[in-house]
Motif scaffolding. Structure first.
Motif, PDB file in Angstrom:
ATOM      1  N   THR A  59       0.850  -1.183   0.000  1.00  0.00           N
ATOM      2  CA  THR A  59       0.000   0.000   0.000  1.00  0.00           C
ATOM      3  C   THR A  59       0.880   1.225   0.000  1.00  0.00           C
ATOM      4  O   THR A  59       2.067   1.142   0.307  1.00  0.00           O
ATOM      5  CB  THR A  59      -0.901   0.047   1.238  1.00  0.00           C
ATOM      6  N   TYR A  60       0.281   2.341  -0.380  1.00  0.00           N
ATOM      7  CA  TYR A  60       1.056   3.575  -0.390  1.00  0.00           C
ATOM      8  C   TYR A  60       0.299   4.652   0.361  1.00  0.00           C
ATOM      9  O   TYR A  60      -0.838   4.952   0.058  1.00  0.00           O
ATOM     10  CB  TYR A  60       1.319   4.062  -1.821  1.00  0.00           C
ATOM     11  N   PHE A  61       0.938   5.191   1.346  1.00  0.00           N
ATOM     12  CA  PHE A  61       0.329   6.315   2.061  1.00  0.00           C
ATOM     13  C   PHE A  61       1.472   7.096   2.688  1.00  0.00           C
ATOM     14  O   PHE A  61       1.809   6.913   3.836  1.00  0.00           O
ATOM     15  CB  PHE A  61      -0.651   5.810   3.116  1.00  0.00           C
ATOM     16  N   GLY A  62       2.098   7.941   1.895  1.00  0.00           N
ATOM     17  CA  GLY A  62       3.290   8.634   2.383  1.00  0.00           C
ATOM     18  C   GLY A  62       4.372   7.624   2.720  1.00  0.00           C
ATOM     19  O   GLY A  62       4.872   7.562   3.829  1.00  0.00           O
ATOM     20  N   GLY A  63       4.728   6.810   1.765  1.00  0.00           N
ATOM     21  CA  GLY A  63       5.680   5.712   1.977  1.00  0.00           C
ATOM     22  C   GLY A  63       4.981   4.396   1.672  1.00  0.00           C
ATOM     23  O   GLY A  63       3.757   4.301   1.792  1.00  0.00           O
ATOM     24  N   SER A  64       5.752   3.395   1.254  1.00  0.00           N
ATOM     25  CA  SER A  64       5.147   2.104   0.897  1.00  0.00           C
ATOM     26  C   SER A  64       5.129   1.161   2.082  1.00  0.00           C
ATOM     27  O   SER A  64       6.118   1.051   2.811  1.00  0.00           O
ATOM     28  CB  SER A  64       5.930   1.451  -0.244  1.00  0.00           C
TER      29      SER A  64
END
Ligand code: HEM
Ligand code: HEM
Ligand code: SF4
Ligand code: SF4
Ligand code: SF4
Ligand code: SF4
Lengths: 72, 357, 394
Positions: A59-64
């Motif tokens: 997932t990606y949310f400000g970094g993987s």
């Protein structure tokens, strides 16, 4: 240690950290290789299988991060 | 129709399969090149073989229709070989000299814009903007279009003292080498992020990583609301918090706009690579054609054209005449925003009594 | 027939000589519902002076954690065909050489499964397919990968590598930029597709200090070709330049940053010991001047856009490294750098930021590189430095 067993450990680790801390692939590699006394490459291989099977996703949310896919 | 068998981790195909035969033969064995005109150059190998490159501008955002058309021309005149440049131009690779004129004729007839080679304004490196990015405080493609319309002659014919590299970034993320361009437009916010709905912060954001995301330490926890608060005195509107915590809304159509920076370069020729520095702190967004931005960029370019020595880049010209002269000849106002108060401020203060009046 | 939107503001951007991106979107919008809604939404952005894109769910292709960037419209009711409108990053070829055959196949696939809009190229260097729905992602990946093409990088991974045109069509290249680019891409496929770094990692390779790929400004690892020998001078070609009107004293000698050249009206002399290999004279008199002797590259690290600590340019780690296939020394260095980053980096901390936070000494010791004067502009100015026990024994 069997690959399936490593995979199981990885899955449990990710499951346990839901809501507490998002884990990066490297967090998982460090944690599991220390816990199980195996190399990081072995952890990586098992993690790759889990992702290929769709049991875990990136997932990606400000970094993987590595997470359990959301239920539809 | 079912999809074919997928493969993973194969990487891109080998580059050799895409090189024209004359390049394969003379790979790494080129002797010199000559710029024949703004749109054509020839490279000559030690063997005597030649390859001509015909360069045309592209808006970077291309439809499949246009790509097919270019592919057709490549087939007709270039044995199918075509390449793209770092600055979004397209190069037709001609191995047979007799195809050179027919290719140029067809390009002209179809209104492709040939040029960009040599000491000129080349195409503008830019980012996604409103076309496809959530962070955008302006539209990059639109700004590129209006600037290149204005400076079209400097792409197709007229020369500049040295290359002038323009760039547009639609937010301070600056996907592209904006911070090292001769003249660049970078879009900015001017107000602190506003948290409208604290419940959303509670549900969507990790408070510790949101606090950690702020480079100036402006964010602190707001335990009562299980949310965060922003210290307006410390915030410099970078939008980093919004990136990790979406409810910290930073977009503001009335206060978002662009800054203009100048004097950067990436090459090592003559002087070391340089950062671009602030020339104009703010111009309001005025789509669709941003006339105020075009005027300012033109002002800077004209001052450079009038005064720079041959081979001087914009940054080298400014260093020679001095920043005080730069603001004088361009007529741009110098403001508090021009004096750095961020991480490297100290190094930018003048520590000498030498001025050009 | 796709919906047709009135676009009075965007129409203004079809005027003028430069090719218009609006015309491009309109071409695709004539047959694609997605491109039509993209056009409609963009007109609204121009009216309201703000973007309407956002993130939403997680998208990607099975097994990979990068290569697809999820993009969603925040106006899905109004523009349902771009409700989800993701970017597909295809790993480009070294130096962006293509054949018409590939481009046409790419167009066919993209017209079938996507908006028909592309970016050639994204600023990192990907062949960017701009906008498709979630259900098309797997078929697109199958179509491309079965033809020998793979996705590029995104997220906390190694990003798509890029390089200058180098030996393929430039007389100044000191290294095989295309091959280095290709070889490293193949070597590090896992690092590209399964994000495991603290943040993104970009590698860009330029054949000489002209740096046409801007590697010094926008790569975590910048590889820039250079040479150690003399500049060979062909005096008859010098004379030709003079004959054609070049003012050699003004344009070449006086602009040499190290003042190591002289010209007496017929003979150009270079004091090679003083030359710092800036490329100015060579670039202006390509027929007359040629670098000779040992060729290699300078390895630099750390440039990035201004976020967080301010913009940085890459700084020197290894001033000169021979780069020949299979590039083992370079690969070992890269792996060491990643190890350091893996051990100490925080989430979203670029490797350059980490090295600044930790200090060059700790980094250089970890990767096994000795301190050399080429790594600094000048030595430090203050007397406040640390000594280890080991230093005291020396
Ligand atoms: C902290 C720094 C950065 C952040 C947070 C950032 C963020 C983003 C975002 C959100 C996008 C998505 C745009 C879209 O396709 O919809 C994007 C795209 C992109 N970024 Fe960055 N970026 C950064 C720095 C850079 C730099 C320095 C480069 C260039 C070397 C770069 C190259 C790209 C490229 C090639 C794209 C694809 C779209 C395009 O070509 O504009 N990014 N980036
Ligand atoms: C509005 C809130 C958000 C903002 C402003 C934001 C900002 C960004 C930025 C700056 C990047 C580029 C980072 C980089 O390339 O290094 C990015 C990439 C990305 N974000 Fe977000 N993010 C947001 C929310 C989300 C959410 C909620 C998701 C998914 C659940 C998400 C998924 C992604 C993905 C998949 C990428 C692409 C990774 C890449 O190519 O680097 N983002 N976002
Ligand atoms: S510069 Fe900013 S707004 Fe533009 S594409 Fe990059 S992240 Fe998006
Ligand atoms: S916009 Fe930037 S400086 Fe302001 S609070 Fe957010 S992260 Fe901090
Ligand atoms: S960087 Fe140097 S070698 Fe590469 S294309 Fe530019 S001038 Fe040629
Ligand atoms: S390469 Fe640069 S420093 Fe060396 S002689 Fe030429 S101009 Fe002078």
């Amino acid at each position: 240690m069997e690959k399936a067993e490593v995979a199981q450990k990885i899955y449990e680790l990710v499951e346990k950290s839901i809501g507490k801390k998002k884990l990066k692939s490297s967090d998982i590699q460090k944690q599991i290789s220390a816990d199980c006394g195996i190399s990081r490459d072995e952890v990586k291989e098992a993690l790759k299988d889990l992702v290929d099977e769709g049991k875990l996703i990136y997932t990606y949310f400000g970094g993987s991060f590595v997470e359990i896919p959301p239920k539809e | 129709m079912s999809a074919p068998q997928r493969r993973t981790d194969i990487g891109p195909p080998h580059y050799k399969d895409f090189l024209p035969p004359v390049i394969q033969k003379n790979y790494g064995d080129w002797k010199y090149h000559e710029v024949l005109n703004a749109g054509v150059m020839v490279h000559v190998a030690n063997s005597g073989d030649k390859i001509w490159s015909v360069r045309v501008a592209s808006p970077r955002l291309l439809s499949t229709d246009t790509i097919r058309d270019m592919a057709d021309m490549a087939e007709k005149y270039c044995g199918g070989y075509i390449r793209f440049t770092t600055r979004n131009n397209v190069e037709f690779l001609v191995s047979d000299e007799k195809n050179l004129t027919p290719l140029q004729n067809e390009l002209k007839a179809k209104k492709y814009m040939m040029g960009g080679i040599g000491s000129r304004i080349s195409n503008i490196v830019h980012t996604q903007g409103w076309v496809h990015c959530h962070s955008a405080c302006t539209d990059a493609s639109g700004l590129v279009k209006v600037l290149m319309d204005e400076f079209a002659d400097y792409f197709t014919t007229k020369e500049t003292p040295n290359k002038v590299r323009l760039a547009v970034a639609c937010c301070v993320n600056m996907c592209g080498a904006v911070h090292c361009s001769d003249i660049a437009v970078v879009a900015i916010h001017r107000k602190v992020p506003v948290v409208v709905d604290h419940d959303k912060v509670k549900n969507m954001c990790e408070v510790p990583s949101t606090i950690a995301a702020c480079p100036t330490g402006a964010i602190s926890p707001d335990p009562a609301k299980k949310s965060v608060k922003v210290n307006a005195d410390k915030c410099m509107y970078c939008g980093n918090c919004f990136t990790v915590c979406p409810p910290m809304e930073i977009h503001d159509p009335e206060n978002d706009g662009v800054a203009i920076v100048v004097g950067g370069k990436v090459g090592n020729l003559r002087s070391n690579p340089k950062f671009s520095k602030l020339a104009v702190p703010f111009i309001k967004n005025n789509p669709p054609r941003w006339p105020e931005v075009v005027t300012v960029v033109k002002k800077i370019l004209d001052a450079y054209l009038a005064d720079a020595k041959k081979h001087e880049r914009v940054g080298e010209w400014i260093e020679r005449i001095g920043w005080e002269k730069f603001f004088k000849v361009t007529g741009l106002p110098f403001t508090f925003q021009h004096i750095d108060d961020f991480t490297i401020a100290r190094e930018t203060f003048r520590t000498a009594a030498t001025f050009k009046w | 027939m796709p919906k047709k939107y009135e676009t009075p503001l965007l129409d203004e951007l079809e005027k003028g000589p430069f090719p218009s991106f609006v015309t491009e979107i309109k071409k695709a919008a004539a047959r694609s519902d997605m491109a039509a809604d993209e056009l409609g939404q963009l007109e609204k952005s121009y009216r309201d002076k703000r973007g309407y894109w956002k993130h939403g769910g997680i998208v990607g292709v099975r097994g990979y954690g990068s290569g697809i960037i999820g993009r969603y419209s925040s106006l899905r009711e109004q523009f349902p065909n771009v409700a989800n409108f993701h970017t597909v990053r295809i790993n480009s070829t070294s130096a962006f050489f293509y054949t018409s055959q590939f481009l046409k196949e790419m167009c066919d696939i993209w017209d079938q499964y996507g908006s028909g809009l592309t970016n050639l190229h994204g600023s990192t260097g990907d062949l960017v397919l701009l906008g498709t729905n979630t259900e098309n992602l797997e078929p697109i990946f199958a179509e491309f990968s079965s033809r020998g093409w793979d996705l590029g990088g995104s997220g906390s991974a190694m990003r798509t590598l890029s390089c200058c045109v180098g030996p393929a069509r430039c007389e100044w290249s000191n290294i095989n930029t295309l091959d280095i680019n290709y070889n490293l891409t193949q070597e590090f496929q896992d690092e590209m597709h399964r994000p495991a770094f603290p943040y993104k990692f970009k590698i860009k390779t330029a054949g000489c200090a002209v740096d046409c790929i801007a590697s010094i400004a926008r790569a975590d690892l910048s590889i820039i070709g250079t040479w150690k020998g003399k500049i060979a001078v062909d005096q008859s070609e010098v004379a030709n330049y003079a004959k054609k009107g070049m003012n050699i004293t003004e344009e070449i000698v006086n602009m040499c940053p190290t003042k190591c050249m002289s010209y007496d009206g017929s003979k150009l002399t270079i004091n090679d010991a003083d030359c710092n290999r800036c490329m100015h004279c060579i670039a202006k008199m390509t027929k007359a001047l040629k670098p000779t002797g040992e060729k290699g590259a300078t390895i630099l690290m750390g440039s990035k856009a201004p976020f967080v600590i301010g913009a940085t340019l890459s700084w020197v780690i290894v001033p000169f490294m021979k780069l020949e296939e299979p590039y083992d020394e370079l690969k070992d260095l890269i792996r060491k750098m990643w190890e350091f980053w893996d051990e100490h980096g925080k989430n979203r901390e670029r490797i350059g930021e980490l090295v600044i936070r930790k200090g060059m000494r700790e980094f250089l010791e970890f990767i096994g590189v000795e301190p050399v004067p080429q790594q600094v502009k000048e030595p430090r100015r203050d007397p406040f430095f640390f000594w280890t026990e080991a230093d005291l024994q020396k």
